[in-house]
Motif scaffolding. Sequence first.
Motif: not given
Lengths: 199, 219, 375
Positions: C28-36
């Motif tokens: 999930f952190i990876q996903y949020c980092t990608a979006v950020a």
Amino acid sequence: MSDTAGALVANLAPAQARTPEARVAGAMKGFVQEVGALSAFRLESCIHCGICADACHFYIATEDPQYTPIWKVEPFKQAYKREASPFAPLFKLFGLKREVTADQLEHWQHLLFDSCNMCGRCSLICPMGIDVAALIEQARHAMFDAGLAPKELYQKAAHQRDTGQPEPSAEPYLDQLLGIGKRFGVDIPLDNPEAEIML
Amino acid sequence: MDLLGFARGPALKVALVIFILGVVWRIVGFALLRIRRDLNKPRASVFKFLTGGVIAVGTRSWPHPEFIARTGPGEALGYSYHLGLFAVVLLFTPHIIFLGSLFGIIWPGLPSSVITVISVLTLTLFLAVLFRRVTNPVMRMLSNFDDYFSWFITMAVLVTGLAATAHVGARYETLLAWHILSVDVLLIWFPFGKLMHAFYIFPSRAINGAVLARKGATS
Amino acid sequence: MAQTKAQGNEASTVGEMLLKHGISRRGFIQYCTAVASAMALPPWMGPAMAEQLRNAPRPSVIYLSFQECTGCLESLTRSFTPSIESLIFNVISLDYSDTLMAAAGDAAEAARDKAMKDNFGKYVLVVDGSIPTGAGGAYCTAGGRSAVDTLREAAKGAAAIVCVGTCSSFGGIPFADPNPTGAWPVTAIIGDKPIINVSGCPPIPEVITGTLLQFVSTGRVPDLDEHRRPKVFFGNTIHDRCYRRPFYDQGKFAKSFDDEGARNGWCLYELGCKGPTTYNACATLKWNGGVSFPIESGHGCLGCSEPNFWDKGSFYSALSTASWGKAGETAPPRVLEIAGAAAAAGAVLGVAAAGVSRLHQRRSELGPDNEPKGS
């Protein structure tokens, strides 16, 4: 014919007696008569590049910008735009071109008669192909009509207009013509209504 | 309708109509004035009369040798910015397509980056030209509103075009709208000012050359 | 999803929801980092967003569809890597979407009304499709209520409104001339709520999810341009990010589809590309997970994320074509006629002017005494 001298004085008198307004009117009307399609085209074509000054002896000798050839006809360019140009009604309606003043014309006498010998260098250099010298000639005609020419020139021109010759002579001009015709056996056409040229 | 739509749409249409109407009015208006017949005997043949005109179109393109020292630099400056303007207006592909949409023909253009360089050079020359007009005593005396406004409106077209390409000053479509609007104003102003010399120059040289040739003079 | 969320507040947190779906905290952190990263947010925002979201109750989202083609929702749900994009559905609690939810009819409407009441002032209202106002709003009704009324009602308790697609942002295709249904965008109907326009026909899925995720995690509306679109996605034109730009600069243009220039991948300006005046992320984020975008596939940009793009001139005539005609015409109409009429009018005025001048000349002819003849 009698009183050529008298007629001369009579012709001078109205010019000298004219008010400044009458002089302006005379000049303007005279110029309006001069202007045709060709002069109009020339006046339209000027782009204010100032290159004609570089050809004029009077400018080169003095570096005084008022001797710029096209500037010598400036009052008449102004008059053309105001009176006879295609947009003249608009210029008049919105007050975009001032009327030529008597003072302007007084000043311009010097520019038109004292500062041009019609050498034609300006006509040669103009990149728009304007025959500036021809415009100066027409402006001089108009100044004559206003009585604003040098006295000697004015006298000659007025005499020419009134009698057919620039200098007074003992025998009237018409009689001279007929005498020449008789002497050489040439038929001098007179009062011919179909003539294309009138002397 | 947004500003860009207005500039390329109704404003452009009105500008083109006024342009054509004004140009035709002006030319017809003086061409139909009195033509005084020259009753002098011609000093040259009809052939010389006609070719004299054509030749004058060429010979007036550059000063006679005795004038070059005084007049050459100024005339060269004038030619340079005209060439620059023609290149930018006629050889930039988006412009070619615009003209093509009106006239139905297109032609190849120069690379757009080359056009940018030419535009910047032309802009510099344009500033030089104004400097000259304001400092040269002859030109300062001669110049009137027509001279300065014609300069201004052409400059506005140049500057807004460059600004749009460089994205300087506002969003691209706003800059493009101002560019097209300044073209619209230029088109409306065209018939009423000195820009008409674009139509006058070749006929004027030709007619005066022909008239002089008839008198037996070469020019 | 919507069914289990009908219970409102005893919704599990996002973290619990993710675990249920087998998505680790790290994932999930990876996903949020990608979006950020896609939104050019600072690097620390990724993990911060993730933490913020994991511990929060899932934000309520109401998705209203009006006069639309469902392309926007399809864009979101048919994305190339559904495991990434549909992650958004694990983050939010999509309490109403008449296309996606299993329920229908009165049950669905009741679920929506309850979600709106329970989350009043906090839910995100997502709207796609334009809102017709013609015939009293009768052109788009659901459950006996017009779109206008439904929108107004739903807007009252919304924390913010996200317009997905050009139709809800700017009116889109229904708004195009002659607009028979009296269609309007959301901004024309609601004036008192923060509105974010995610335009595009359809928008890129990452743009939709990125905008939603950023809002639900920070509670703040991102920087918007003058059309209320997030600058991070809509801040540059297609032209300024297009990979074919060197060909534009070199003056190499394709003249017709599938000609030599087209096959060499040259610039599509002459074929009607609206890239220079279109703001979107297509040239950088691209579509289908970065596979391609219209220009790369050989067709000029339509300008679909811009207002009135349907009425701004043919898709196949270049941007610099003169265009005073009706929408869709490839060239300005009746050029010759207009020019001819103008020339004729000019000629008449010119003849009149010359006539007046000549009259003036005749009237001012000078007599033998140098005074004007007549008066």
